[in-house]
Scaffold this active site. Structure first.
Site, PDB file in Angstrom:
ATOM      1  N   LYS A 193       0.821  -1.219   0.000  1.00 28.93           N
ATOM      2  CA  LYS A 193       0.000   0.000   0.000  1.00 28.93           C
ATOM      3  C   LYS A 193       0.855   1.268   0.000  1.00 28.93           C
ATOM      4  O   LYS A 193       0.338   2.371  -0.012  1.00 28.93           O
ATOM      5  CB  LYS A 193      -0.930  -0.001   1.215  1.00 28.93           C
ATOM      6  CG  LYS A 193      -1.997  -1.076   1.132  1.00 28.93           C
ATOM      7  CD  LYS A 193      -3.088  -0.837   2.154  1.00 28.93           C
ATOM      8  CE  LYS A 193      -4.223  -1.811   2.048  1.00 28.93           C
ATOM      9  NZ  LYS A 193      -4.907  -1.842   0.776  1.00 28.93           N
ATOM     10  N   ASP A 194       2.183   1.104   0.062  1.00 25.56           N
ATOM     11  CA  ASP A 194       3.066   2.267   0.087  1.00 25.56           C
ATOM     12  C   ASP A 194       3.506   2.590  -1.344  1.00 25.56           C
ATOM     13  O   ASP A 194       4.259   1.839  -1.961  1.00 25.56           O
ATOM     14  CB  ASP A 194       4.287   1.976   0.969  1.00 25.56           C
ATOM     15  CG  ASP A 194       5.081   3.234   1.250  1.00 25.56           C
ATOM     16  OD1 ASP A 194       5.660   3.791   0.298  1.00 25.56           O
ATOM     17  OD2 ASP A 194       5.103   3.671   2.411  1.00 25.56           O
ATOM     18  N   LEU A 195       3.015   3.712  -1.843  1.00 24.22           N
ATOM     19  CA  LEU A 195       3.278   4.071  -3.249  1.00 24.22           C
ATOM     20  C   LEU A 195       4.761   4.244  -3.520  1.00 24.22           C
ATOM     21  O   LEU A 195       5.257   3.876  -4.588  1.00 24.22           O
ATOM     22  CB  LEU A 195       2.525   5.364  -3.617  1.00 24.22           C
ATOM     23  CG  LEU A 195       0.997   5.243  -3.612  1.00 24.22           C
ATOM     24  CD1 LEU A 195       0.350   6.586  -3.873  1.00 24.22           C
ATOM     25  CD2 LEU A 195       0.520   4.215  -4.632  1.00 24.22           C
TER      26      LEU A 195
END
Length: 199
Positions: A154-156
Site C-alpha cells: 500500500k506504500d506508493l
C-alpha cells in the site's frame, strides 16, 4: 533518539538474495531511520501526519505537544476536541486522535502489549480504529515496534522504488509478493532502500 536496529547480517542477506538490490545498497550505504518506541505516541503522530507535508506535520505535532505537555491517552481524553483541532488539523482528524486515546483507556487496544502480538494481529487490531488503515499499521510495525519483515504494497513510494530498481512499467500484486518473499525475513530493511530508490 533511537534508530531501527539492523546491520551487516541483514545487508549481506539481501545482497546475496538480489543482485540489483545489492548494487543499490552498495551505492546508497547504510540508511539510518529514526523510530518512536512508544506505539501510542507513534500512532497519534502518524495520524497527525496523514496527507500533509512533513513540515506541516512537524508544526502541528509541536503545537499538540505544547497543548498536552506529553502525548498520553489520559491527556488527550481530558482536552476538548476543538483545542486539538486548533493545533492545525481537521475536526475529523482530531476525532480520530480522541478515538485512539479512548481505545487505549477502555482497553480495546492495549498499547503496552502490542509487542507480544504477531504482525498480522497488530495490523488487524489497529486498522479496526477509525482513521487507521493497513498502511498506517504497517508503518507502526517498522517505525515503532522495529519489526524486521514489513514491506507494504500500500506504500506508493515502495512500489515506485521497486519499479525503478527492476525497470518495471507496472507492478501487479503477484510480482510484488515474489519480491517480498525474496527479501524475507528482512523486508523492513529492503523497504528503506526502496524508499531511497523511489525518488
Amino acid at each position: 533518539m533511537q534508530f531501527f536496529a539492523y546491520g551487516q547480517k541483514e545487508i549481506d542477506y539481501l545482497k546475496r538474495k538480489d543482485k540489483k538490490l545489492g548494487a543499490a545498497i552498495d551505492k546508497i550505504g547504510m540508511i539510518k531511520r529514526e523510530i518512536t518506541p512508544d506505539p501510542f505516541t507513534a500512532l497519534v503522530s502518524s495520524v497527525v501526519s496523514q496527507q500533509i507535508s512533513n513540515k506541516a506535520a512537524e508544526t502541528v505535532w509541536n503545537r499538540l505537544l505544547t497543548l498536552l505537555g506529553e502525548i498520553t491517552p489520559e491527556r488527550i481524553a481530558q482536552i476538548d476536541l476543538s483545542k486539538i483541532q486548533g493545533c492545525g488539523m481537521s475536526e475529523r482528524k482530531a476525532g480520530y486522535i480522541k478515538g485512539i486515546a479512548d481505545s487505549a483507556i477502555s482497553g480495546k487496544v492495549d498499547f503496552n502489549e502490542l509487542h507480544r502480538l504477531t504482525d498480522q494481529e497488530i495490523i488487524a487490531t489497529l486498522s479496526s480504529l477509525h482513521g487507521v488503515g493497513v498502511w498506517t499499521a504497517e508503518m507502526l510495525l517498522i517505525f515503532s515496534l522495529s519489526r524486521p519483515n514489513v514491506l507494504s504494497f500500500k506504500d506508493l513510494a515502495i512500489c515506485r522504488g521497486m519499479m525503478n530498481l527492476y525497470g518495471l512499467k507496472e507492478l501487479p500484486k503477484e510480482k510484488f509478493e515474489g519480491y517480498r518473499k525474496r527479501y524475507s525475513p528482512y523486508g523492513s530493511v529492503a523497504s528503506f532502500y526502496l524508499w531511497a530508490l523511489s525518488v
